[in-house]
Design a protein around this motif. Structure first.
Motif, short mmCIF file in Angstrom:
data_model
loop_
_atom_site.label_atom_id
_atom_site.label_comp_id
_atom_site.label_asym_id
_atom_site.label_seq_id
_atom_site.Cartn_x
_atom_site.Cartn_y
_atom_site.Cartn_z
N HIS A 86 32.06 58.42 78.32
CA HIS A 86 31.70 59.82 78.09
C HIS A 86 31.44 60.51 79.42
N TRP A 87 31.52 61.85 79.39
CA TRP A 87 31.13 62.63 80.55
C TRP A 87 29.63 62.48 80.75
N ARG A 88 29.19 62.33 82.00
CA ARG A 88 27.77 62.16 82.30
C ARG A 88 26.97 63.35 81.76
N LEU A 89 27.55 64.55 81.80
CA LEU A 89 26.87 65.74 81.30
C LEU A 89 26.51 65.62 79.82
N ASP A 90 27.26 64.84 79.07
CA ASP A 90 27.04 64.70 77.64
C ASP A 90 26.08 63.57 77.27
N MET A 91 25.60 62.82 78.24
CA MET A 91 24.82 61.63 77.94
C MET A 91 23.53 61.93 77.17
N LYS A 92 22.78 62.96 77.57
CA LYS A 92 21.55 63.27 76.86
C LYS A 92 21.83 63.62 75.40
N ARG A 99 21.62 62.03 69.71
CA ARG A 99 22.27 61.87 68.40
C ARG A 99 22.20 60.43 67.88
N LYS A 100 22.18 59.46 68.80
CA LYS A 100 22.16 58.07 68.36
C LYS A 100 20.76 57.59 67.96
N ILE A 101 19.72 58.13 68.58
CA ILE A 101 18.38 57.58 68.30
C ILE A 101 17.45 58.53 67.55
N TRP A 102 17.78 59.80 67.50
CA TRP A 102 16.88 60.75 66.88
C TRP A 102 17.54 61.35 65.64
N SER A 104 0.46 76.90 59.89
CA SER A 104 1.41 75.79 59.79
C SER A 104 2.84 76.31 59.68
N LYS A 105 3.02 77.48 59.06
CA LYS A 105 4.36 78.08 58.97
C LYS A 105 4.87 78.46 60.36
N ASP A 106 4.01 79.07 61.19
CA ASP A 106 4.41 79.44 62.55
C ASP A 106 4.75 78.21 63.39
N ILE A 107 3.97 77.15 63.21
CA ILE A 107 4.24 75.90 63.95
C ILE A 107 5.58 75.32 63.50
N ASP A 108 5.84 75.32 62.19
CA ASP A 108 7.13 74.83 61.68
C ASP A 108 8.29 75.63 62.26
N LEU A 109 8.14 76.97 62.32
CA LEU A 109 9.18 77.82 62.88
C LEU A 109 9.41 77.51 64.36
N HIS A 110 8.32 77.29 65.08
CA HIS A 110 8.43 76.95 66.50
C HIS A 110 9.26 75.67 66.68
N TYR A 111 8.96 74.65 65.89
CA TYR A 111 9.67 73.39 66.04
C TYR A 111 11.12 73.47 65.54
N LEU A 112 11.39 74.25 64.52
CA LEU A 112 12.78 74.44 64.09
C LEU A 112 13.60 75.07 65.21
N LYS A 113 13.01 76.06 65.88
CA LYS A 113 13.68 76.70 67.01
C LYS A 113 13.91 75.69 68.14
N PHE A 114 12.89 74.92 68.45
CA PHE A 114 12.98 73.92 69.51
C PHE A 114 14.05 72.88 69.20
N PHE A 115 14.07 72.37 67.97
CA PHE A 115 15.08 71.37 67.58
C PHE A 115 16.48 71.96 67.66
N GLY A 116 16.63 73.21 67.22
CA GLY A 116 17.93 73.88 67.30
C GLY A 116 18.40 73.99 68.74
N GLU A 117 17.48 74.35 69.64
CA GLU A 117 17.84 74.46 71.06
C GLU A 117 18.27 73.11 71.62
N LEU A 118 17.57 72.05 71.22
CA LEU A 118 17.96 70.70 71.66
C LEU A 118 19.38 70.36 71.21
N ILE A 119 19.69 70.69 69.97
CA ILE A 119 21.01 70.38 69.45
C ILE A 119 22.10 71.16 70.19
N VAL A 120 21.85 72.45 70.43
CA VAL A 120 22.87 73.26 71.10
C VAL A 120 23.05 72.84 72.54
N LEU A 121 21.95 72.62 73.25
CA LEU A 121 22.08 72.24 74.66
C LEU A 121 22.54 70.81 74.81
#
Length: 160
Positions: A24-30, A35-38, A143-160
């Motif tokens: 794989h390209w080194r840029l794609d390693m993270k 994807r493999k462990i989380w 708890s709703k605001d915290i859930d929204l924060h983490y959904l945004k964070f997880f989405g950013e992880l997936i895109v980046l």
């Protein structure tokens, strides 16, 4: 699983890494390791994928992280025009016009669009608005605001 790495250099320092029988390209390693462990719970996966799909990002795109929030307690913010200068100086500038912005301060999007109208900036800021992530605020958020924060964070992880 034994870790064996064979790094091959290509033009302009771009590297590929072979671990066991996968190259794989080194840029794609993270991204690949993530994807493999989380693995998300199915309902979280569904929510995150809906938000990411709604962005309509088409590859190739450029991804940038602009951090504010409690990081500013110990370091000055990098000016938005610095990010724009870096963006315009990349070799991708002439071909790639979509830019995904991962940020904890959604106000930077308006500044970016004003400084670089030739780009289309996309973000998950529609999920949660704010002036930066401060860990201490989690104690006072619903708890709703915290859930929204983490959904945004997880989405950013997936895109980046």
């Amino acid at each position: 699983m034994a870790y064996e790495s064979n790094v091959t250099k290509f033009v302009r320092g771009t590297e590929r890494v072979t671990i066991q029988n996968e190259t794989h390209w080194r840029l794609d390693m993270k991204r690949l390791v993530l994807r493999k462990i989380w693995h998300f719970q199915p309902w979280i996966q569904h929510e995150v994928c809906q938000h990411v799909s709604a962005l309509g990002l088409i590859r190739p795109f450029i991804g940038m992280l602009i951090r504010r929030g409690d990081k500013l307690d110990y370091r000055a913010a990098i000016p938005v025009d610095t990010f724009v200068s870096i963006l315009k100086s990349t070799s991708l500038h002439s071909r790639v016009k979509q830019v995904f912005i991962a940020t904890d301060d959604c106000s930077v999007l308006e500044s970016l669009q004003g400084l670089a109208p030739e780009f289309v900036f996309k973000s998950l800021c529609s999920i949660q608005f704010g002036k930066g992530f401060v860990i201490g605020n989690l104690k006072v958020q619903s708890s709703k605001d915290i859930d929204l924060h983490y959904l945004k964070f997880f989405g950013e992880l997936i895109v980046l």
